[in-house]
Each structure stands twice: as C-alpha cells, then as structure tokens.
Design a protein around this motif. Structure first.
Motif, PDB file in Angstrom:
ATOM      1  N   VAL A 216       0.811  -1.179   0.147  1.00 40.65           N
ATOM      2  CA  VAL A 216      -0.072  -0.132  -0.005  1.00 40.65           C
ATOM      3  C   VAL A 216       0.766   1.181  -0.024  1.00 40.65           C
ATOM      4  O   VAL A 216       0.557   2.268  -0.717  1.00 40.65           O
ATOM      5  CB  VAL A 216      -0.803   0.067   1.191  1.00 40.65           C
ATOM      6  N   ALA A 217       1.955   1.383   0.839  1.00 37.75           N
ATOM      7  CA  ALA A 217       2.855   2.428   1.066  1.00 37.75           C
ATOM      8  C   ALA A 217       3.406   2.460  -0.505  1.00 37.75           C
ATOM      9  O   ALA A 217       3.694   3.828  -0.929  1.00 37.75           O
ATOM     10  CB  ALA A 217       4.084   2.227   2.039  1.00 37.75           C
ATOM     11  N   ASP A 218       3.805   1.513  -0.940  1.00 33.78           N
ATOM     12  CA  ASP A 218       4.535   1.654  -2.271  1.00 33.78           C
ATOM     13  C   ASP A 218       3.974   2.187  -3.387  1.00 33.78           C
ATOM     14  O   ASP A 218       4.290   3.084  -4.062  1.00 33.78           O
ATOM     15  CB  ASP A 218       5.033   0.222  -2.951  1.00 33.78           C
ATOM     16  N   VAL A 219       2.334   2.001  -3.620  1.00 31.17           N
ATOM     17  CA  VAL A 219       1.880   2.509  -4.607  1.00 31.17           C
ATOM     18  C   VAL A 219       1.284   3.802  -4.294  1.00 31.17           C
ATOM     19  O   VAL A 219       1.197   4.689  -5.336  1.00 31.17           O
ATOM     20  CB  VAL A 219       0.379   1.626  -4.840  1.00 31.17           C
ATOM     21  N   LEU A 220       1.149   4.169  -3.123  1.00 32.81           N
ATOM     22  CA  LEU A 220       0.676   5.663  -2.657  1.00 32.81           C
ATOM     23  C   LEU A 220       1.962   6.511  -3.143  1.00 32.81           C
ATOM     24  O   LEU A 220       1.895   7.705  -3.603  1.00 32.81           O
ATOM     25  CB  LEU A 220       0.248   5.728  -1.099  1.00 32.81           C
ATOM     26  N   LYS A 221       3.191   6.116  -2.615  1.00 30.09           N
ATOM     27  CA  LYS A 221       4.330   6.832  -2.722  1.00 30.09           C
ATOM     28  C   LYS A 221       4.564   7.112  -4.475  1.00 30.09           C
ATOM     29  O   LYS A 221       5.287   7.745  -4.753  1.00 30.09           O
ATOM     30  CB  LYS A 221       5.444   6.138  -2.298  1.00 30.09           C
ATOM     31  N   ALA A 222       4.238   5.964  -5.398  1.00 34.30           N
ATOM     32  CA  ALA A 222       4.452   6.068  -6.612  1.00 34.30           C
ATOM     33  C   ALA A 222       3.509   6.997  -7.494  1.00 34.30           C
ATOM     34  O   ALA A 222       4.057   7.530  -8.150  1.00 34.30           O
ATOM     35  CB  ALA A 222       4.423   4.601  -7.056  1.00 34.30           C
ATOM     36  N   GLY A 223       2.553   7.245  -6.854  1.00 34.56           N
ATOM     37  CA  GLY A 223       1.587   8.251  -7.417  1.00 34.56           C
ATOM     38  C   GLY A 223       0.153   7.833  -7.677  1.00 34.56           C
ATOM     39  O   GLY A 223      -0.798   8.572  -8.151  1.00 34.56           O
ATOM     40  N   THR A 224      -0.243   6.523  -7.082  1.00 32.17           N
ATOM     41  CA  THR A 224      -1.593   6.052  -7.137  1.00 32.17           C
ATOM     42  C   THR A 224      -2.529   7.002  -6.556  1.00 32.17           C
ATOM     43  O   THR A 224      -2.128   7.714  -5.295  1.00 32.17           O
ATOM     44  CB  THR A 224      -1.872   4.667  -6.890  1.00 32.17           C
ATOM     45  N   SER A 225      -3.894   7.128  -6.727  1.00 31.47           N
ATOM     46  CA  SER A 225      -4.785   8.246  -5.966  1.00 31.47           C
ATOM     47  C   SER A 225      -5.563   7.428  -4.805  1.00 31.47           C
ATOM     48  O   SER A 225      -5.913   7.763  -3.668  1.00 31.47           O
ATOM     49  CB  SER A 225      -5.615   8.611  -6.888  1.00 31.47           C
ATOM     50  N   PHE A 226      -5.745   6.094  -5.605  1.00 33.67           N
ATOM     51  CA  PHE A 226      -6.930   5.251  -4.337  1.00 33.67           C
ATOM     52  C   PHE A 226      -6.700   3.855  -4.776  1.00 33.67           C
ATOM     53  O   PHE A 226      -5.950   3.511  -6.206  1.00 33.67           O
ATOM     54  CB  PHE A 226      -8.053   5.718  -4.046  1.00 33.67           C
ATOM     55  N   HIS A 227      -7.052   2.848  -4.031  1.00 32.22           N
ATOM     56  CA  HIS A 227      -7.017   1.441  -4.385  1.00 32.22           C
ATOM     57  C   HIS A 227      -8.501   0.889  -4.183  1.00 32.22           C
ATOM     58  O   HIS A 227      -9.192   1.017  -3.478  1.00 32.22           O
ATOM     59  CB  HIS A 227      -5.915   0.939  -3.384  1.00 32.22           C
ATOM     60  N   LEU A 228      -8.713   0.050  -5.461  1.00 33.65           N
ATOM     61  CA  LEU A 228      -9.737  -0.679  -5.267  1.00 33.65           C
ATOM     62  C   LEU A 228      -9.696  -2.083  -5.095  1.00 33.65           C
ATOM     63  O   LEU A 228      -8.979  -2.867  -5.760  1.00 33.65           O
ATOM     64  CB  LEU A 228     -10.601  -0.138  -6.607  1.00 33.65           C
ATOM     65  N   LYS A 229     -10.206  -2.702  -3.986  1.00 32.45           N
ATOM     66  CA  LYS A 229      -9.644  -3.948  -3.692  1.00 32.45           C
ATOM     67  C   LYS A 229     -10.307  -5.242  -3.896  1.00 32.45           C
ATOM     68  O   LYS A 229      -9.895  -6.198  -4.355  1.00 32.45           O
ATOM     69  CB  LYS A 229      -9.773  -3.873  -1.821  1.00 32.45           C
ATOM     70  N   SER A 230     -11.419  -4.864  -4.469  1.00 36.17           N
ATOM     71  CA  SER A 230     -12.377  -6.230  -4.773  1.00 36.17           C
ATOM     72  C   SER A 230     -13.084  -5.737  -5.942  1.00 36.17           C
ATOM     73  O   SER A 230     -13.461  -4.516  -6.499  1.00 36.17           O
ATOM     74  CB  SER A 230     -13.602  -6.068  -3.747  1.00 36.17           C
ATOM     75  N   ARG A 231     -13.116  -6.920  -6.757  1.00 37.78           N
ATOM     76  CA  ARG A 231     -13.657  -6.873  -8.171  1.00 37.78           C
ATOM     77  C   ARG A 231     -15.507  -6.655  -7.920  1.00 37.78           C
ATOM     78  O   ARG A 231     -16.009  -6.356  -9.056  1.00 37.78           O
ATOM     79  CB  ARG A 231     -13.691  -8.283  -9.089  1.00 37.78           C
TER      80      ARG A 231
END
Length: 239
Positions: A216-231
């Motif tokens: 989670v920390a990696d993707v936020l630091k990389a520049g993603t805005s939010f994460h959708l966990k479930s299909r």
C-alpha cells in the motif's frame, strides 16, 4: 450500474478492434459521446453508483495469443493514440478537438492498462506475475504513446496502472512511470487507480513488497490516488 429500473437498456457497439478498423476518428468520437451521454443519463436516473467508466483499453496488441486483444484498437501505437484521444473526448463531453474544460465532465474515462500489458495466461505465466522486459526505446515508441495521447490530447481524467511488472517493478508501484512520466512529463492531474486487487498481488503474488502494508505504501508513494480492493466494486467515485 443497473438496468432494472425505468431505463432498461444501453446501446451496444462492435468490439473495439473492429471499430478501429474503420480508421474513422469521427466514428470513434461519436461512439464515446453516446456512451458518455447514456452513462450520465443512467446516473441521473439513479441507476448507477458513479460516473467512472473503465475505458478505453489502449494496450498495444502485439501478441495475437492475448485473449483481450479484441478490446483494443490494435497493434499500431499511433492509431491507438488517436482512438484514445477522441474516444475520451466523446465520453467526457468535450469537443472532438479544441479546448478541454476538465472541470465539467459528462462522465469520466480511465485509460488502461498502464503499461506493457498484453499477457493473460501463457505456459504457467499469468498476468499477475508477468514481468515485461521492455527497452527504454520500446517503452517510448510503442507502449506509452497511446497513454500520452490519452492524457495530452484527450484530457483523460483517469489512468489505471496494470497488474504486471515492467523490468522488475510493478507498474502501480513505479514512481518513474506514474509520477515522473504521467504526472510530470505529461502534466497529468487526474486520478491514478490500480486495477482490481493489483495492490494485493504486489505482495501476495509478486513478492515485491515484504508486507501487505508495504505494498500500500509503495503504490501511494509511486503516485496512485486510491486502491480498489475488490472486483465487487465495479464503479468508483471521483474524489
């Protein structure tokens, strides 16, 4: 989105690879325009939870064994980029050319899957574990131009990073790809979302992150805005 209320249907269009074979940008724009208007109508009628459309799929179709190739405009980066730009303009309610007013969206288009993503399941290698070995020149000449066009010429409000890694780094955790290239070089100021469960697989499948929290920390630091966990989350809201 559901069609069990007063609005019972939506317009269906041919697969994208067939539509793109028309070589008709005005047609591509009109299809995007129809989709954006219908999405807004369904939303305004209370039959949709959001206005984010996870389209267009603009991965360059280099390998005919990829089962999702029919969703894309084809193998040519230039044509794919043109398709992306006019389709996005149609969906979001812009003119086919000219100025872009990003503060007034009819619906939100999301260009996917960023980037070098064209493998599903081949000889035991899945899209979740796949590591695309791509030269800097091939990335600049082949895989990234459609996304650049989608952002700069189409004014897309969203980008989706892909499941795979590129040269060892998961795309959703790649600061160079998301922040330096998209947000920096292309001046992209919209949202960047992971594909469904793409953050989880950085730890669970790829082993790139030592712990789930690190992913989670990696993707936020990389520049993603939010994460959708479930299909189960088929739509998302712009925040």
């Amino acid at each position: 989105m559901h069609l069990d209320g007063p609005l019972r249907a939506a317009t269906s269009f041919p697969q994208v690879i067939l539509t793109a074979a028309s070589f008709n940008p005005h047609l591509w724009y009109r299809i995007g325009q129809a989709i954006g208007r219908e999405a807004r109508g369904v939303y305004n009628n209370g039959q949709a939870e959001g206005l984010t459309l996870w389209a267009p799929n603009i991965n360059v179709f280099r390998d005919p064994r990829w089962g999702r190739g029919q969703e894309t405009p084809g193998e040519d980066p230039s044509m794919t980029g043109k398709y992306a730009a006019v389709f996005v303009r149609g969906v979001q309610g812009y003119g086919m050319s000219g100025a872009i007013n990003s503060s007034d969206l009819e619906a939100s288009a999301c260009c996917k899957h960023f980037t070098a993503y064209d493998l599903d399941n081949w000889k035991g290698v899945t899209r979740f574990a796949f590591d695309a070995k791509v030269t800097e020149q091939d990335l600049a000449d082949t895989y990234n131009p459609p996304f650049k066009s989608c952002v700069e010429d189409g004014g897309a409000s969203g980008i989706m990073c892909s499941y795979n890694r590129v040269n060892g780094v998961p795309t959703c955790a790649d600061h160079n790809l998301l922040s330096k290239t998209a947000r920096g070089d292309w001046s992209f100021n919209g949202y960047i979302t992971s594909d469904c469960d793409a953050v989880a697989i950085i730890h669970d499948v790829q082993g790139y992150a030592k712990a789930a929290e690190d992913a989670v920390a990696d993707v936020l630091k990389a520049g993603t805005s939010f994460h959708l966990k479930s299909r189960l989350l088929d739509t998302c809201h712009i925040t």
